[in-house]
Every structure is written in C-alpha cells, then in structure tokens.
Design a protein around this motif. Sequence first.
Motif, short mmCIF file in Angstrom:
data_model
loop_
_atom_site.label_atom_id
_atom_site.label_comp_id
_atom_site.label_asym_id
_atom_site.label_seq_id
_atom_site.Cartn_x
_atom_site.Cartn_y
_atom_site.Cartn_z
N SER A 73 0.86 -1.29 0.14
CA SER A 73 -0.05 -0.17 0.03
C SER A 73 0.81 1.29 -0.05
O SER A 73 0.63 2.18 -0.68
CB SER A 73 -0.92 0.01 1.26
OG SER A 73 -2.00 -0.85 1.18
N GLU A 77 1.81 3.81 -3.58
CA GLU A 77 1.05 4.98 -3.74
C GLU A 77 1.82 6.15 -4.63
O GLU A 77 1.23 6.73 -5.44
CB GLU A 77 1.05 5.62 -2.26
CG GLU A 77 0.34 6.95 -2.10
CD GLU A 77 -1.20 6.56 -2.68
OE1 GLU A 77 -1.96 7.52 -2.84
OE2 GLU A 77 -1.70 5.56 -2.41
N TYR A 80 1.40 5.25 -8.26
CA TYR A 80 -0.12 5.44 -8.52
C TYR A 80 -0.23 6.93 -8.85
O TYR A 80 -0.86 7.21 -9.92
CB TYR A 80 -0.82 4.85 -7.41
CG TYR A 80 -2.19 5.38 -7.41
CD1 TYR A 80 -3.04 4.83 -8.24
CD2 TYR A 80 -2.57 6.33 -6.47
CE1 TYR A 80 -4.46 5.32 -8.33
CE2 TYR A 80 -4.14 6.76 -6.33
CZ TYR A 80 -4.90 5.96 -7.22
OH TYR A 80 -6.15 6.52 -7.19
N ARG A 81 0.25 7.75 -7.94
CA ARG A 81 -0.02 9.12 -8.17
C ARG A 81 0.95 9.64 -9.32
O ARG A 81 0.18 10.87 -9.98
CB ARG A 81 0.35 10.05 -6.72
CG ARG A 81 -0.78 9.74 -5.71
CD ARG A 81 -0.50 10.48 -4.37
NE ARG A 81 -1.47 9.97 -3.45
CZ ARG A 81 -2.55 10.56 -3.59
NH1 ARG A 81 -3.17 11.75 -4.63
NH2 ARG A 81 -3.71 10.22 -2.85
N THR A 89 -8.57 9.25 -4.88
CA THR A 89 -8.66 8.37 -3.61
C THR A 89 -6.98 7.71 -3.57
O THR A 89 -6.40 8.12 -4.58
CB THR A 89 -9.33 6.86 -3.92
OG1 THR A 89 -8.88 6.34 -5.44
CG2 THR A 89 -10.93 7.48 -4.19
N LEU A 90 -6.91 6.93 -2.68
CA LEU A 90 -5.53 6.13 -2.39
C LEU A 90 -5.58 4.91 -3.66
O LEU A 90 -6.52 4.71 -4.06
CB LEU A 90 -5.50 5.37 -1.09
CG LEU A 90 -5.65 6.41 0.22
CD1 LEU A 90 -5.57 5.93 1.26
CD2 LEU A 90 -4.36 7.41 0.16
N ASN A 91 -4.48 4.38 -3.72
CA ASN A 91 -4.43 3.24 -4.49
C ASN A 91 -5.25 2.19 -4.16
O ASN A 91 -5.79 2.23 -2.86
CB ASN A 91 -3.13 2.88 -4.69
CG ASN A 91 -2.41 2.03 -3.59
OD1 ASN A 91 -2.73 0.97 -3.21
ND2 ASN A 91 -1.67 2.82 -2.64
N PRO A 94 -5.13 -0.13 -0.03
CA PRO A 94 -5.71 -0.24 1.24
C PRO A 94 -6.99 -0.61 1.37
O PRO A 94 -7.79 -1.25 2.64
CB PRO A 94 -5.75 1.53 1.62
CG PRO A 94 -4.68 2.03 0.77
CD PRO A 94 -4.46 1.01 -0.47
N ARG A 130 -12.11 8.47 0.46
CA ARG A 130 -10.62 8.45 -0.01
C ARG A 130 -10.13 6.96 -0.32
O ARG A 130 -9.05 6.86 -0.68
CB ARG A 130 -9.92 8.89 1.19
CG ARG A 130 -10.03 10.23 1.60
CD ARG A 130 -9.66 11.10 0.67
NE ARG A 130 -8.33 11.35 0.47
CZ ARG A 130 -7.53 11.56 -0.78
NH1 ARG A 130 -8.32 12.22 -1.91
NH2 ARG A 130 -6.33 11.53 -0.69
#
Length: 234
Positions: A73, A77, A80-81, A89-91, A94, A130
């Motif tokens: 996680s 991140e 992903y960003r 949202t987060l990847n 999570p 999120r």
Amino acid sequence: MGRRDGALDLLKWLALLSMILDHLRYVGFSADWLYVPGRLAFAWFCLAIAANLARNDASSNPWRYLGWLLLFSAVSEIPYRLFIPDPATLNVMPTLMLGLLVARCWQTPTLEARCLAATALLLAALFSSRLMFGFYGVLLPVAMLLVFRRPWYFALLPGLACVAANQWRVLYGAAWLGDAVAIWGLVACLIAPWLGLMLLRHASRFHPLPMRRWAYGLYPAHFLVLLAVRQAMA
C-alpha cells in the motif's frame, strides 16, 4: 491441501490483465470501452482473497498476507499518483487490506475479532471517499467468502456489492441515458463474481505461472511501465 491451485493463479493473472487493460485508458489511447473489462479486476482480486481464506489450512497465515498488503500500500502510492492524473482516492491496496481484515475477522468468532472488524468497517465508512471502491469495496471480500461454496446464483450478492462499489449512481445515470459503456460496465460488475467462481470451479486443469509474493511488486511496477509508455508517446 499443499497442492497449488492452478485455477486461483489463473484468476489472479486474469485480474491483473483486466486491471492493465483498464489503466491503458490513461496512457493516451482513445479506448473508453476498456472500462468494461476493467470492472472485473477488483472483483477478482477480492475473490482471490476469499479463496485464500476459504481454504484456510494449518499452513496458511492471513496476517502475513495482511502485512504484505500494508507494505505494498505504501510502496504503490507514489507510482499510482505519478500515473493517475489528480487521483481522488488512495491506490487500491488499502481497500483490499481493510477488506481482508473484515473477512478474516468474520471467520474468527471471538470478541476481539469482532471488535477489529467493526473498527475496520468504521474506518471504511469514515474514509470511504478516500478509498478506491469505497465502503462497499471493503465489504466485497467478505461477501465473496459468504457465497464461496454456495450454488452459483448466490453470486448475485457480491455482484450487487460490486455494482455499489463502482460508483453505481454515475453508472446507472449514464446507462439510463443509453451509454453503452455504462450499460456493459454495470453488467460486468454484476456478473464478475459469478464468472470468477465458475473459473475457480472449472479451470483446475490450467497451471499458469504461480503468483507468489513477488507478484505484489507487479502492482506498482505496472504503473511505472505505463507511465514510461505514456511519456514515450507524448
């Protein structure tokens, strides 16, 4: 019990392929239709979690599984960003981590496990906006687990959870207006658990490359590879 489940490995590879197809939409191709096969990915990853928990033999360690999800996680991140423009949202890790925690605690009929599951659900409710796939995404692994060994028509339950996890209001509104991608996206969400269960039950003769711990690295790695492709095409 120690034999490798080829059907489960096949399900994981197909889920990974579905996810990559979905993310190709962010590379620069004009291919909105890839959204449809992309709806299978999250459902099949949740089904893989349920399958691992359902065959919970003495040698399995779901808490170690949770630890790997927690580690990746964090690792995933940044890639992903870098790849997804302005992510809301987060990847996905999570969400899978909380979903695993809820499903594992549901299997353990103790007060401590119930409290831990309630805490995970509370976090999912508080931070739903999120989390990728939100609160219903966290519920999907336990919904899969509930129907894992039941007749095929019980797959409608996780199918509905999958629809709810995939921004169903937006999909339903677009489908109502006749948008073909939205219509087929809803269909894909609804039948994804059933398709995955059928594959697990009838594809045991296949023996693809086993997905072991190294496969966690494929998630952040595919973002970096697709980012390089996008920059090369720019």
